[in-house]
Design a protein around this motif. Sequence first.
Motif, short mmCIF file in Angstrom:
data_model
loop_
_atom_site.label_atom_id
_atom_site.label_comp_id
_atom_site.label_asym_id
_atom_site.label_seq_id
_atom_site.Cartn_x
_atom_site.Cartn_y
_atom_site.Cartn_z
N VAL A 5 0.88 -1.19 0.00
CA VAL A 5 0.00 0.00 0.00
C VAL A 5 0.91 1.23 0.00
O VAL A 5 1.69 1.40 0.93
CB VAL A 5 -0.90 0.03 1.26
CG1 VAL A 5 -1.81 1.25 1.22
CG2 VAL A 5 -1.73 -1.24 1.37
N PRO A 6 0.81 2.08 -1.02
CA PRO A 6 1.67 3.27 -1.03
C PRO A 6 1.48 4.11 0.24
O PRO A 6 0.35 4.39 0.64
CB PRO A 6 1.19 4.03 -2.26
CG PRO A 6 0.59 3.00 -3.14
CD PRO A 6 -0.01 1.98 -2.24
N GLY A 7 2.58 4.46 0.87
CA GLY A 7 2.51 5.28 2.09
C GLY A 7 2.45 4.47 3.38
O GLY A 7 2.66 5.03 4.46
N ALA A 8 2.17 3.16 3.26
CA ALA A 8 2.02 2.35 4.48
C ALA A 8 3.35 2.18 5.22
O ALA A 8 3.37 2.07 6.45
CB ALA A 8 1.45 0.97 4.14
N GLY A 9 4.44 2.19 4.48
CA GLY A 9 5.76 2.09 5.11
C GLY A 9 6.02 3.26 6.04
O GLY A 9 6.47 3.10 7.17
N HIS A 10 5.71 4.46 5.54
CA HIS A 10 5.89 5.66 6.37
C HIS A 10 4.92 5.64 7.55
O HIS A 10 5.26 6.08 8.64
CB HIS A 10 5.69 6.92 5.53
CG HIS A 10 6.83 7.18 4.60
ND1 HIS A 10 6.87 6.68 3.32
CD2 HIS A 10 7.98 7.86 4.77
CE1 HIS A 10 7.99 7.06 2.74
NE2 HIS A 10 8.69 7.78 3.59
#
Lengths: 82, 143
Positions: free
Chosen positions: B27-32
């Motif tokens: 999911v884009p942004g989930a790492g941050h």
Amino acid sequence: MPDFSAMLASFTTPESIGTTPQSLLWMFPLLAAIALVYKATKMRVLFMRKYLLDSLLLFMTISVFLIAAIIVLNLVDWLITS
Amino acid sequence: MANSANNRSGPDHALWLVIVGLAAWAVPGAGHFLIRERKRGVILFVCITALFCTGLYIGSIGVVNRVASWPWFLAQIFFSPAVGILSKLTQNGQFPTYGRPCDIGQIYTGIAGLLNLLCILSSVYMAYCGRGELIGAEEDESA
């Protein structure tokens, strides 16, 4: 529910965009997204006002550079073909 | 501080980096978001997902096709593993796309994938540097 189906169906057929100079305007949303994502990854601490200003500055810089490149390439084309 | 530096060299920390990287890919942004950079995560999710969906809307889901346009697929797959599933649906050519909408759709989705690759690297690097421990702790204290 029919609205949702219609919305999904709109993703199965391409939009009608002609091969016209106006189609180059589609580069601006792309540049805005690139500027926003790049600045979000680059800034050490996100202060919203500074983040938006920096993103806007980057967006304007890339836009001006690309427009200059378009003008130069068209001039070269005109010089070669005239 | 020395304790946190020791933690960063252990197998748990390596596993944590892998989890952050996989989450950022899924999911884009989930790492941050995982490393407590929540504002950054939300911004990245909105921007990258909007860019990818706009590309699909303009060119149709046919722009994701690992057989007919595999060079673009290499960039698009960085958006999410879900792109692979989407490609399975489209590879038999039942969603034709052509001309300028196809070009714009491929550029939008390809750039969205590459921007997410940047986010994956950014989140893993921030996790490696212990950003979640430092900034997240400050946020928790101020809340």
